[in-house]
Write a protein that holds these residues in place. Structure first.
Motif, short mmCIF file in Angstrom:
data_model
loop_
_atom_site.label_atom_id
_atom_site.label_comp_id
_atom_site.label_asym_id
_atom_site.label_seq_id
_atom_site.Cartn_x
_atom_site.Cartn_y
_atom_site.Cartn_z
N THR A 190 0.80 -1.23 0.00
CA THR A 190 0.00 0.00 0.00
C THR A 190 0.83 1.28 0.00
O THR A 190 0.30 2.35 0.26
N ASP A 191 2.14 1.20 -0.32
CA ASP A 191 2.94 2.42 -0.26
C ASP A 191 2.70 3.35 -1.45
O ASP A 191 3.12 4.51 -1.43
N HIS A 192 2.04 2.88 -2.49
CA HIS A 192 1.51 3.77 -3.55
C HIS A 192 0.10 3.28 -3.91
O HIS A 192 -0.22 3.01 -5.06
N SER A 193 -0.73 3.24 -2.90
CA SER A 193 -2.06 2.65 -3.02
C SER A 193 -2.98 3.43 -3.97
O SER A 193 -2.95 4.66 -4.02
N LEU A 194 -3.80 2.67 -4.68
CA LEU A 194 -4.81 3.25 -5.59
C LEU A 194 -6.02 3.76 -4.79
O LEU A 194 -7.14 3.30 -5.00
N ASP A 195 -5.80 4.69 -3.90
CA ASP A 195 -6.88 5.17 -3.04
C ASP A 195 -7.78 6.16 -3.78
O ASP A 195 -7.29 7.02 -4.53
N VAL A 196 -9.08 6.03 -3.57
CA VAL A 196 -10.07 6.90 -4.19
C VAL A 196 -11.09 7.32 -3.15
O VAL A 196 -11.55 6.49 -2.35
N LEU A 197 -11.44 8.59 -3.14
CA LEU A 197 -12.54 9.10 -2.32
C LEU A 197 -13.70 9.40 -3.24
O LEU A 197 -13.61 10.25 -4.12
N ARG A 198 -14.80 8.67 -3.05
CA ARG A 198 -16.02 8.85 -3.86
C ARG A 198 -17.09 9.49 -3.01
O ARG A 198 -17.52 8.95 -2.00
N MET A 199 -17.51 10.69 -3.42
CA MET A 199 -18.55 11.44 -2.72
C MET A 199 -19.86 11.27 -3.45
O MET A 199 -19.94 11.50 -4.65
N ASN A 200 -20.90 10.85 -2.73
CA ASN A 200 -22.19 10.50 -3.33
C ASN A 200 -23.29 11.42 -2.84
O ASN A 200 -23.33 11.81 -1.67
N ASN A 201 -24.21 11.71 -3.75
CA ASN A 201 -25.41 12.49 -3.42
C ASN A 201 -26.61 11.76 -4.01
O ASN A 201 -26.67 11.51 -5.21
#
Length: 311
Positions: free
Chosen positions: A142-153
């Motif tokens: 995880t030292d270059h993790s494919l992290d994504v923040l998805r904001m939903n409405n």
């Protein structure tokens, strides 16, 4: 069933308050303005309008509702520029787009994303201990993790749809990666699939974050720990949908990391075959965002079909 909620996470209330205000600042903009920040389906960044995705296709299943999921979303995530010198693929680490019409959005979203990342990584250190693995085991993945923040409405304009009992905010699906940190309104709608084959309503306690495990953790543990099947069924009050907001931080792992059954979890069953994080995530996104049914999710899909048969 891979679902918990946590308190004592240390995310300041000021950060979550500013984050919630930033969601309102963007999602209350006119639709035509928001659409300026739409990206192609294969680019997991920017704006996704209502009725453009079907999460159930990430499991290879036809949508259970008569329309695509009605939520709208905005995605930000790890970018090539965040990891100078690593020569990462831009297709997997695309640069973010930020709405100029929402001036507080970028700073508030970035502050919350950093806190959610800290919570996710703290959880994986707990996971390593619980699974009998060396301290820091997951850091190499995880030292270059494919992290994504998805904001939903979850909202529709009045009169935009004839409401009926089949309406689905977000179709049944599992999250794709290692662990998800979810901030959500205390509004009914989120449901998780229990071991009893039934769907159970969930909402966060005051100040809590919701945590669920993803498919890669299920693969690692040979389903000793399950990825959480969940969906959103927002309430309909007096013929209209009650608004609901949520934000899922997906901690997914390095694009080139190979995921195979952990030595402490092989047991007597047949482990999942090895797969890279990138291969797994691309197949999932091709289903949800591009309409290409995922053919590599038989185990997760079987759990949905069993629940439908017992309903």
């Amino acid at each position: 069933m891979g679902f918990v909620q946590v308190l004592g996470h240390g995310v300041p209330t000021a950060v979550t308050d500013a984050f919630a205000a930033a969601l309102d600042e963007f999602f209350l903009l006119p639709l035509e303005v928001k659409k300026q920040y739409r990206t192609p389906p294969e680019v997991n960044r920017g704006y996704a309008p209502p009725k453009t995705e079907s999460l159930s296709l990430s499991l290879g299943l036809a949508p259970s509702n008569r329309m695509h999921d009605f939520f709208e979303a905005f995605n930000v995530g790890a970018a090539v520029s965040d990891f100078p010198g690593l020569d990462l693929p831009a297709a997997d680490y695309p640069e973010n787009v930020w709405p100029a019409e929402a001036p507080s959005f970028r700073s508030a979203v970035s502050a919350y994303s950093a806190e959610a990342s800290r919570v996710a990584r703290t959880l994986t250190s707990v996971f390593a201990d619980a699974l009998g693995l060396p301290a820091g085991f997951f850091e190499q993945y995880t030292d270059h993790s494919l992290d994504v923040l998805r904001m939903n409405n979850y909202a529709l304009e009045p009169g935009a749809l004839e409401l009926d009992g089949d309406l689905t905010g977000m179709g049944e699906h599992t999250d794709y990666g290692i662990v998800t940190v979810l901030w959500a309104d205390q509004v009914a709608g989120l449901q998780v699939l229990g071991r009893d084959g039934g769907w159970h309503d969930v909402q966060p306690a005051d100040g809590a974050l919701l945590i669920n495990l993803g498919d890669l953790m299920a693969r690692w543990t040979n389903e000793r720990w399950m990825s959480t099947l969940h969906r959103v069924k927002p309430p309909i009050v007096d013929g209209s949908i009650q608004r609901r907001r949520s934000a899922a931080f997906f901690h997914d792992g390095n694009v080139d990391a190979v995921i195979e059954t952990l030595p402490t979890c092989v047991g007597d069953g047949s482990p999942y075959p090895p797969i890279t994080v990138g291969e797994h995530i691309r197949a999932k996104l091709a289903g949800s965002r591009a309409g290409v049914a995922n053919t590599e999710a038989e185990r997760e899909a079987a759990r949905v079909l069993a629940a439908q048969g017992s309903a």
